[in-house]
Design a protein around this motif. Structure first.
Motif, PDB file in Angstrom:
ATOM      1  N   ARG A 168      -1.625  31.457  -9.548  1.00 38.75           N
ATOM      2  CA  ARG A 168      -1.386  32.823 -10.012  1.00 38.75           C
ATOM      3  C   ARG A 168      -0.918  33.713  -8.864  1.00 38.75           C
ATOM      4  N   ASP A 249      -7.013  22.479 -18.771  1.00 38.38           N
ATOM      5  CA  ASP A 249      -6.701  23.701 -19.517  1.00 38.38           C
ATOM      6  C   ASP A 249      -5.961  23.391 -20.825  1.00 38.38           C
ATOM      7  N   VAL A 252      -8.310  22.483 -23.922  1.00 36.92           N
ATOM      8  CA  VAL A 252      -9.000  23.475 -24.756  1.00 36.92           C
ATOM      9  C   VAL A 252      -8.081  24.009 -25.848  1.00 36.92           C
ATOM     10  N   PHE A 253      -6.793  23.811 -25.682  1.00 37.14           N
ATOM     11  CA  PHE A 253      -5.859  24.298 -26.695  1.00 37.14           C
ATOM     12  C   PHE A 253      -5.898  23.385 -27.932  1.00 37.14           C
TER      13      PHE A 253
ATOM     14  N   GLY B 159      -9.062  24.681 -29.738  1.00 40.75           N
ATOM     15  CA  GLY B 159      -8.888  26.128 -29.818  1.00 40.75           C
ATOM     16  C   GLY B 159      -9.925  26.926 -29.054  1.00 40.75           C
ATOM     17  N   GLU B 160     -10.299  26.455 -27.888  1.00 41.53           N
ATOM     18  CA  GLU B 160     -11.290  27.181 -27.069  1.00 41.53           C
ATOM     19  C   GLU B 160     -10.582  27.949 -25.957  1.00 41.53           C
ATOM     20  N   LEU B 161      -9.667  28.842 -26.350  1.00 33.93           N
ATOM     21  CA  LEU B 161      -8.828  29.498 -25.345  1.00 33.93           C
ATOM     22  C   LEU B 161      -9.583  30.527 -24.509  1.00 33.93           C
ATOM     23  N   HIS B 163     -11.727  29.679 -22.720  1.00 33.72           N
ATOM     24  CA  HIS B 163     -12.075  28.895 -21.532  1.00 33.72           C
ATOM     25  C   HIS B 163     -10.870  28.315 -20.806  1.00 33.72           C
ATOM     26  N   VAL B 164      -9.699  28.919 -20.966  1.00 34.60           N
ATOM     27  CA  VAL B 164      -8.623  28.611 -20.022  1.00 34.60           C
ATOM     28  C   VAL B 164      -8.982  29.322 -18.716  1.00 34.60           C
ATOM     29  N   ILE B 165      -8.579  28.711 -17.618  1.00 33.97           N
ATOM     30  CA  ILE B 165      -8.916  29.261 -16.300  1.00 33.97           C
ATOM     31  C   ILE B 165      -7.843  30.272 -15.892  1.00 33.97           C
ATOM     32  N   ARG B 168      -8.280  30.691 -10.551  1.00 28.91           N
ATOM     33  CA  ARG B 168      -8.520  29.334 -10.078  1.00 28.91           C
ATOM     34  C   ARG B 168      -9.432  29.328  -8.851  1.00 28.91           C
ATOM     35  N   CYS B 176     -20.088  28.975 -19.617  1.00 30.26           N
ATOM     36  CA  CYS B 176     -19.884  27.538 -19.825  1.00 30.26           C
ATOM     37  C   CYS B 176     -20.251  26.734 -18.580  1.00 30.26           C
ATOM     38  N   ARG B 178     -18.586  26.819 -15.710  1.00 30.75           N
ATOM     39  CA  ARG B 178     -17.453  26.726 -14.791  1.00 30.75           C
ATOM     40  C   ARG B 178     -17.139  28.134 -14.272  1.00 30.75           C
ATOM     41  N   ALA B 246      -2.647  35.496 -19.511  1.00 26.43           N
ATOM     42  CA  ALA B 246      -3.131  34.285 -20.193  1.00 26.43           C
ATOM     43  C   ALA B 246      -2.325  34.031 -21.470  1.00 26.43           C
TER      44      ALA B 246
END
Lengths: 326, 326
Positions: A168, A249, A252-253, B159-161, B163-165, B168, B176, B178, B246
């Motif tokens: 990022r 990543d 999770v999608f 579909g657990e978006l 929890h996208v990072i 970093r 969760c 993390r 995101a």
């Protein structure tokens, strides 16, 4: 149903095409130079003549069910390529023009989606309904399959996972004009860039110092790593770790059953697979830990592009007048 | 087809349920306390008695087509909840048990997927085939819809978006376990954490300094921002920017036509929407620029959970013996 399809892979340099049967046997294949004709009609004429020759030689006249084409920026829905900067004719209604010329239904998509279809039809993804194909070549491409269907998205262009942002801040400039994309790190060119960065930042000896730094390729890094060169191994660790983090990543999608890797870097074996698997599991949301397999393409590299494109040929339909009239 | 469905939303505190018709009218609703019974059978008995009372009162006996349930960690495929740490009974075959009790087909999914179904059936996503629902509550949930179907993935848990990072390095610890998840920043609790960080890191005056720092909620930040407090506005800028970045990444996955936002933060209006839209477009891969709408949920907040769950009731099917026998 006719017994064959014609698969055409239009790359920036070569256009490869072949006659394929339902079991994924490439009956015959050939190629022409993509860049030879600045005018698309001339290119199409050469492609047609060459393909017809192949078809007649192999007793396949009137036996081609459909034509599938993999091409950069190709849109599954409207059959067009749009702003494909590596081609001499970056924007045109490709499916329409090829279908008119051959008199056979044509479907198009980008090369990574075609690769996903190829694996699902003939390769490592047979029987899988939910998987993500990642192609590691000069760039990083992807094809997302959910419930047995390639995801094309609202506009026909979905599945550009080479352009998720993995750095990022202070990320590398990507060919897309943004910074920090997966493709800028985990492609063959990304590996070469990492080599140059590591060589500059570190002072230890390395086999890679024996060649001009600007000439180093990912193949050179592979060769050095296989000879035990620590810096070269570290480059693969770095690359695999970033890819594994990105794949956690992606999980999770759509919660795929498997990731399928294709391309030169994927063939680096445990050099990249070990750090990749480690990073993926270490960064995985706990509910998904241990669930996704990481497997290699089962298509022979020489045939893969044609096979992928050909898989789309089975679903090519005559165009509705509204679209054909574009 | 019977005229009603029963929607049940099982939250950590309350279980809300209601009778809903095909147009999304909530005919009647009620609730019980989720935590009252340590034993699931006692909970189910109370739920059944209360729901039957509602059904009889509203002349709906034998008119319920199906039951849809939204619950944490609920798996669409096998009907189970698994490791739902906020519930007194974290793992059990929920759909099976409820279906046995009511004698009506039951389908379950998590609350964010239910919300996506609710929007598609009765709300802002009517007519949309490709969209991503993002629920901004205590946590961040999501439901991905592709080709008119909620994406459940290989294991039913996709579909657990939240929890996208998005950070970093040096990211915040997420629930969760993390670090750096979207949820740790763009939830109501994330906004409160940002407030505490900003107040500590900066010295300027702010209305937020008038209250004990540990008590600050996202609502307090909203109120301060609406009174012109710059630090509070900056908190929304920070939050919206991260969410927009995101969302640009989500776009390359499935190329949705729209993002639909739901929940308290979404109601903060332009405070969050302006930085969100700016960051999303600024970070968007050029082929997707300007293509995705960002719209707000059209479901009344009080009814949304029940409506979402109820939408699943229309597709509930009697369980195959193999699954029912789990």
């Amino acid at each position: 149903m006719k017994p064959y399809v014609l698969g055409i892979d239009i790359g920036g340099t070569n256009t490869v095409f072949g006659i394929v049967d339902a079991r994924g046997n490439v009956i015959a294949s050939s190629s022409i130079k993509t860049q030879k004709h600045a005018n698309f009609e001339d290119y199409l004429e050469e492609l047609y003549v060459e393909a017809q020759r192949l078809i007649e030689l192999n007793d396949a006249v009137d036996k081609i069910q459909g034509i599938g084409i993999g091409a950069p920026n190709a849109n599954y829905y409207n059959g067009c390529i749009d702003n494909a900067v590596n081609l001499p004719w970056p924007s045109l209604p490709l499916a329409h023009l090829v279908s008119d010329k051959f008199g056979i239904p044509v479907a198009v998509t980008n090369d990574a989606n075609a690769a996903a279809l190829g694996e699902m039809t003939y390769g490592a993804a047979r029987g899988l309904k939910d998987f993500i194909m990642i192609t590691l070549g000069t760039g990083v491409g992807s094809g997302v399959v959910i419930n047995g269907q390639v995801v094309y998205g609202h506009d026909g262009l979905a599945g550009e996972l080479g352009h998720v942002i993995i750095k990022r801040n202070n990320g590398r400039l990507c060919g897309c004009g943004r910074t920090g994309c997966l493709e800028a790190y985990c492609s063959a060119t990304g590996v070469a860039r990492t080599a140059r960065e590591f060589l500059e930042a570190r002072s230890e000896p390395s086999l890679l110092r024996n060649m001009p730094v600007e000439d180093i390729t990912s193949k050179d890094v592979y060769d050095a790593a296989m000879q035990g060169d620590q810096l070269a191994k570290d480059i693969f660790n770095f690359t695999g770790t970033l890819l594994g983090e990105a794949m956690a990543d992606m999980m999770v999608f759509s919660s795929p059953e498997a990731f399928i890797l294709f391309g030169g870097l994927a063939k680096s074996g445990e050099l990249i697979m070990r750090p990749l698997r480690d990073a993926m599991e270490r960064n995985m949301l706990s509910m998904f830990k241990g669930k996704a397999k990481v497997i290699l393409s089962e298509l022979k590299e020489a045939d893969a592009a044609v096979l992928g494109a050909s898989a789309l040929g089975w679903e090519a339909k005559p165009m509705p007048a509204a679209v054909a009239g574009l």
